[in-house]
Write an enzyme that holds these catalytic residues in place. Structure first.
Site, short mmCIF file in Angstrom:
data_model
loop_
_atom_site.label_atom_id
_atom_site.label_comp_id
_atom_site.label_asym_id
_atom_site.label_seq_id
_atom_site.Cartn_x
_atom_site.Cartn_y
_atom_site.Cartn_z
N CYS A 131 -23.21 -38.83 -29.83
CA CYS A 131 -22.87 -37.47 -30.32
C CYS A 131 -23.05 -36.48 -29.15
O CYS A 131 -24.10 -36.20 -28.88
CB CYS A 131 -23.93 -37.59 -31.54
SG CYS A 131 -23.79 -35.96 -32.51
N CYS A 134 -25.27 -33.31 -30.43
CA CYS A 134 -26.70 -33.67 -30.32
C CYS A 134 -27.10 -33.75 -28.83
O CYS A 134 -28.30 -33.08 -28.53
CB CYS A 134 -27.05 -35.04 -30.99
SG CYS A 134 -26.78 -34.63 -33.06
#
Length: 177
Positions: A131, A134
């Site tokens: 991700c 993130c």
């Protein structure tokens, strides 16, 4: 040591993974809690029982119960967040970025260990789970807490090698089945 025994079970074609696991375990770029918490969080994120059991045993005397719980909590919360935020980022419709997330994430505010250590583990798990959104968010938090690029890179190295080790163990298990 369970970790060394697991490393020794990796096949010869994964010699680089074996060597990297050993060098990362001995590296001093991160303190012991940061390093072993990253290993444990990434093992939980990778989800391979043999690897999780080896790192649970290895960290028994290296991490406090609070740190072990926080490392596992980092894997759990980022398992949710990485799917959500990666999806929001990948969707072409930007409206989703303006909506309230509506998911509980209390552990991030109060992880029970040093907040920087928890952020480091969340970054490592985000690397395992792929991700980018993130990764950026946790890297920014770590930089605010004066973590160096070398420390952040070390957590990413741990994530990469633990993930590769998990892939080898899954493949070998599939062959043996």
């Amino acid at each position: 040591m369970a970790f060394d025994a697991l490393r020794d079970t990796l096949p010869d074609y994964a010699k680089d993974i074996k060597l990297n696991l050993g060098s990362l375990a001995n590296d001093q770029t991160l303190n012991e809690q940061q390093k072993w918490g990253a290993f444990l969080a990434c093992a939980h994120a990778a989800g391979v029982g043999e690897l999780i059991r080896a790192l649970e045993a290895e960290t028994a005397n290296k991490l406090s119960p609070e740190a072990k719980t926080a490392a596992k909590a980092a894997a759990a919360i980022m398992g949710m967040n990485n799917v959500y935020y990666r999806s929001v980022h990948l969707l072409s419709n930007e409206e989703y970025r303006t909506l309230r997330t509506g998911l509980r994430m209390n552990i991030i505010a109060n992880p029970g260990v040093d907040k920087g250590d928890f952020e480091l583990w969340a970054l490592a798990v985000s690397a395992v789970n792929g991700c980018g959104m993130c990764l950026d968010a946790h890297e920014a938090e770590l930089r605010k807490r004066e973590f160096t690029a070398a420390q952040i890179q070390q957590a990413l190295r741990i994530a990469a090698v633990v993930s590769a080790g998990a892939a080898v163990l899954r493949a070998e298990s599939a062959l043996a089945a």
